[in-house]
Write an enzyme that holds these catalytic residues in place. Structure first.
Site, PDB file in Angstrom:
ATOM      1  CG  HIS A  48       6.906  13.884   2.706  1.00 21.92           C
ATOM      2  ND1 HIS A  48       5.717  13.648   2.044  1.00 21.92           N
ATOM      3  CD2 HIS A  48       7.874  13.658   1.794  1.00 21.92           C
ATOM      4  CE1 HIS A  48       5.966  13.294   0.801  1.00 21.92           C
ATOM      5  NE2 HIS A  48       7.284  13.294   0.615  1.00 21.92           N
ATOM      6  CG  HIS A  69      11.857  11.625  -0.727  1.00 22.28           C
ATOM      7  ND1 HIS A  69      11.131  10.590  -1.282  1.00 22.28           N
ATOM      8  CD2 HIS A  69      11.008  12.678  -0.645  1.00 22.28           C
ATOM      9  CE1 HIS A  69       9.896  11.004  -1.540  1.00 22.28           C
ATOM     10  NE2 HIS A  69       9.796  12.268  -1.159  1.00 22.28           N
ATOM     11  CE  LYS A  92       3.273   9.628  -0.340  1.00 17.76           C
ATOM     12  NZ  LYS A  92       4.503  10.356  -0.459  1.00 17.76           N
ATOM     13  CG  HIS A 133       2.365  12.612  -4.652  1.00 15.18           C
ATOM     14  ND1 HIS A 133       3.664  13.064  -4.591  1.00 15.18           N
ATOM     15  CD2 HIS A 133       1.801  13.290  -5.682  1.00 15.18           C
ATOM     16  CE1 HIS A 133       3.871  13.970  -5.533  1.00 15.18           C
ATOM     17  NE2 HIS A 133       2.760  14.115  -6.215  1.00 15.18           N
ATOM     18  CG  HIS A 180       4.119  16.800  -0.992  1.00 10.64           C
ATOM     19  ND1 HIS A 180       2.990  16.536  -1.716  1.00 10.64           N
ATOM     20  CD2 HIS A 180       4.948  15.768  -1.193  1.00 10.64           C
ATOM     21  CE1 HIS A 180       3.152  15.364  -2.313  1.00 10.64           C
ATOM     22  NE2 HIS A 180       4.318  14.878  -2.020  1.00 10.64           N
ATOM     23  CG  ASP A 184       8.603  16.187  -0.814  1.00 10.36           C
ATOM     24  OD1 ASP A 184       9.106  15.049  -0.832  1.00 10.36           O
ATOM     25  OD2 ASP A 184       8.011  16.676  -1.794  1.00 10.36           O
TER      26      ASP A 184
HETATM   27  C1  NCD Z   1      10.151  13.316  -4.665  1.00  9.20           C
HETATM   28  C2  NCD Z   1      11.382  12.454  -4.947  1.00  9.20           C
HETATM   29  O1  NCD Z   1      12.321  12.926  -5.599  1.00  9.20           O
HETATM   30  O2  NCD Z   1      11.423  11.308  -4.483  1.00  9.20           O
HETATM   31  N1  NCD Z   1      10.137  14.422  -5.572  1.00  9.20           N
HETATM   32  C3  NCD Z   1       9.500  15.598  -5.396  1.00  9.20           C
HETATM   33  O3  NCD Z   1       9.510  16.414  -6.333  1.00  9.20           O
HETATM   34  N2  NCD Z   1       8.908  15.914  -4.282  1.00  9.20           N
HETATM   35  C4  NCD Z   1       8.922  12.508  -4.744  1.00  9.20           C
HETATM   36  C5  NCD Z   1       7.698  13.174  -4.169  1.00  9.20           C
HETATM   37  O4  NCD Z   1       7.532  13.272  -2.944  1.00  9.20           O
HETATM   38  O5  NCD Z   1       6.864  13.627  -4.942  1.00  9.20           O
HETATM   39 ZN    ZN Z   2       8.125  13.336  -1.230  1.00  5.54          ZN
END
Ligand code: NCD
Ligand code: ZN
Length: 346
Positions: free
Chosen positions: A12, A14, A99, A138, A172, A244
């Site tokens: 996971h 970003h 997702k 999520h 998460h 995450d």
């Molecule tokens: C994530 C993001 O910034 O893209 N933020 C987070 O607080 N985890 C999005 C997500 O996975 O919820």
């Molecule tokens: Zn995330």
């Protein structure tokens, strides 16, 4: 002392786009064979063509920084208007992850689903099941922030019961009550972050407010942290590691609209090694950061770059900030900034 991990996977992640992508990707590409990349960009990745274009962007960025042995697994953002043919096309192009974000639950979820159990979404789940997709969710309601994951468990149970062949991931996982649920439903699994097993709500607001520890789902109680930590330390068979890691510019984290997300990519494996060593569980780290994901996601190691990642037990200091040089865009503050970790990547 050294420790070698075989094919670490971050299920996971970003990565964002453009200059931000170029700045954050090397941290992951250095330490992981592959990562499951989240689709919540400004223009969400809602189609196969967008996913393939994003994959190309990621691979080009990795090559630019000298990493040709990193594989991004792409995912499709489930919107209420997701076309069924699109799912077929995604499958033909090797995309296996769908997702789901409840509308408005977190960063970049404005196009998410508001009626998760309506007929239209259930039809998408049915096709996803038929095609062998994995549904990553999520899982948060819009209730009280500390109970959102718990309140959402009824949705997980409903989908798991009605689509018994569909593999569903509680992304998460942050609440200890979710553990019982993944243990009771054969087709329910979870990913677990470093921050939810190493911190709790006190690290956000127990002293001075720390916006760098603000994320969705919120860090929870000490009891939750402890239960989730045990799941990680024992390499729970239904849990994969998913960081995450979610970079935001420092200016966005500190603005009155405080962005949610913790940028953990620069510290993941050293910090996990330290945590597992402190609890005399280093022997389970390989399973937690790699083997479990191979099983849960049905991955074939022949299809991912083979990587042996060596960690050395030597103190290393986490940088205060990572600068994004492009047009002086700004800095990102990593998790554990300025702290000393007892391990470093070789
Ligand atoms: C994530 C993001 O910034 O893209 N933020 C987070 O607080 N985890 C999005 C997500 O996975 O919820
Ligand atoms: Zn995330």
């Amino acid at each position: 002392m050294t420790l070698t991990l075989q094919n670490p996977l971050d299920m996971h992640l970003h990565l964002r786009e453009g200059a931000m992508l170029d700045s954050v990707l090397p941290f992951t590409a250095q330490a992981f064979s592959a990562a499951l990349v989240m689709p919540n960009l400004k223009t969400p990745i809602t189609t196969t063509d967008l996913a393939l274009a994003y994959k190309k962007q990621i691979l080009e960025s990795a090559t630019k920084s000298g990493y040709t042995d990193f594989m991004p697994f792409m995912s499709i953002f489930l919107t209420p208007s997701l076309d069924k043919n699109e799912l077929q096309k995604a499958k033909l192009n090797g995309i296996r992850i769908l997702k789901l974000y409840p509308k408005g639950a977190t960063t970049g979820s404005e196009n998410g689903v508001s009626e998760i159990l309506d007929d239209k979404t259930l039809e998408v789940f049915a096709l996803a099941q038929k095609l062998g997709f994995i549904l990553s969710i999520h899982g948060e309601s819009n209730g009280f922030c500390m109970d959102r994951e718990f309140e959402f468990l009824r949705v997980f149970k409903h989908i798991a019961t009605n689509f018994p062949e569909l593999r569903i991931i509680i992304e998460h996982m942050s609440d200890r009550r979710s553990l019982e649920v993944i243990e009771s439903y054969e087709n329910l699994y979870a990913t677990l972050t470093l921050h939810h097993i190493s911190m709790n709500l006190d690290d956000v607001c127990g002293g001075m407010l720390n916006p760098h520890h603000f994320c969705k789902p919120m860090l929870k109680t000490k009891k939750d942290q402890q239960a989730l930590l045990q799941a990680a330390l024992n390499a729970h068979p239904k849990v994969s590691f998913g960081s995450d890691s979610a970079p935001h510019l420092e200016s966005a984290k500190l603005s009155p609209k405080g962005a949610a997300g913790i940028f953990s990519a620069p510290v993941l494996l050293p910090a996990l090694a330290q945590l597992f060593e402190e609890h005399n569980k280093l022997e389970n780290l390989q399973a937690f950061v790699s083997d479990r994901a191979f099983g849960i996601y049905g991955l074939d190691s022949a299809n991912i770059p083979q990587k042996s990642v060596r960690l050395v037990r030597e103190p290393s200091i986490v940088p205060s900030k990572i600068n994004i040089p492009f047009h002086n865009m700004g800095d990102i503050v990593p998790l554990f900034a300025d702290k000393i970790l007892q391990w470093r990547l070789d």
